[in-house]
Write a protein that holds these residues in place. Structure first.
Motif, PDB file in Angstrom:
ATOM      1  N   VAL A 138      12.651   6.506 -13.414  1.00  0.00           N
ATOM      2  CA  VAL A 138      13.890   6.253 -12.665  1.00  0.00           C
ATOM      3  C   VAL A 138      14.418   7.562 -12.074  1.00  0.00           C
ATOM      4  N   GLN A 141      12.754   1.974  -9.330  1.00  0.00           N
ATOM      5  CA  GLN A 141      13.730   1.009  -9.794  1.00  0.00           C
ATOM      6  C   GLN A 141      13.545   0.757 -11.297  1.00  0.00           C
ATOM      7  N   ARG A 142      14.657   0.531 -12.015  1.00  0.00           N
ATOM      8  CA  ARG A 142      14.636   0.413 -13.476  1.00  0.00           C
ATOM      9  C   ARG A 142      13.688  -0.698 -13.966  1.00  0.00           C
TER      10      ARG A 142
END
Length: 266
Positions: free
Chosen positions: A189, A194-195
């Motif tokens: 991240v 993106q997480r």
């Protein structure tokens, strides 16, 4: 052989469902008891197993009795089990910190006792469990218990003297692995990923690495060397981990965990 489960929490349910997935015609051989009656009733309706109204009824109907309850309830549960169990039956405990000798102290001499240390990946069929037994356990019952826990992952017999090491290396280690996966994802991240995607990449990488160890039979160090190209990215990352005492920290965590397990058993 008929198997009874006292307690139908997460681990008890995982074992029952895993066993019935592997043996779908064996529901009639499974008995459960839970003091929360509605939980056991729901399982009966879902799986077609037998719901009992008391610990005595469960023990009377079972060849193997699995204690799937918290250690702090044993003082209340075990006298009821002991009042009904005979030397023709086998008692199985999956509780951490509860020794075979402690369980034997409640019962008549000659009752077979098996101590199992599973872990939470059993909930997805990828557990690792150790089994230890006293001298009174018959081979038929022991084979059945191995079959039971093999249905939710891998299982190996060990001496009970090693069970604290088992707690450190597999019983508690999923928590360390989750921390590692979280940290990997945090790093990704920070690099712009993106997480949700980062968790998937990290978790699959750890899953794949574990399968490589199990399926190739190669030493983990050799597998690590295969990823580390000269003057490459991976060896730089490994060097950074070594500076942070990564392996030493993990070894210390296993030791601390094993020591805590020993103290709990006292």
């Amino acid at each position: 052989m008929k198997i009874g489960f006292i307690g139908t929490g997460n681990m008890g349910c995982a074992i029952i469902k895993g066993y019935l997935t592997a043996n779908p015609k064996k529901a009639d051989f499974i008995y459960v008891y839970n003091h929360h009656v509605e939980k056991a009733q729901t399982l009966q309706e879902e799986l077609g197993i037998h719901n009992t109204k008391s610990i005595k009824e469960l023990v009377d109907n079972s060849d193997i009795v699995v204690l799937a309850v918290k250690p702090n309830t044993f003082e209340q549960v075990m006298p009821q089990v002991a009042a009904a169990i005979t030397t023709q039956k086998t008692l199985v405990s999956i509780a951490a910190g509860v020794s075979i000798s402690y369980l034997e102290g409640f019962m008549l001499r000659g009752v077979g006792v098996i101590r199992v240390m599973p872990n939470t990946p059993s909930l997805v069929g990828e557990g690792m469990a150790s089994v230890s037994r006293n001298k009174a356990v018959c081979e038929e019952a022991f084979t059945k218990v191995l079959e039971l826990f093999s249905s939710i992952g891998m299982v190996q017999e060990i001496s009970e003297s090693l069970i604290d090491a088992v707690v450190g290396v597999s019983g508690s280690s999923p928590a360390y692995a989750y921390m590692f996966i979280e940290a990997l994802a945090d790093g990704a991240v920070a690099e712009g990923m993106q997480r949700k995607q980062a968790y998937q990449f990290a978790a699959q990488a750890v899953l794949g690495a574990a399968k490589m160890v199990l399926e190739t039979g190669l030493h983990p160090g050799e597998l690590k060397d295969q990823v580390c190209s000269p003057a490459g990215t991976t060896i730089e990352a490994v060097r950074s981990l070594e500076k942070s005492r990564f392996r030493s920290s993990v070894m210390e965590a296993v030791h601390i965990c094993a020591e805590k397990s020993k103290n709990m058993s006292k």
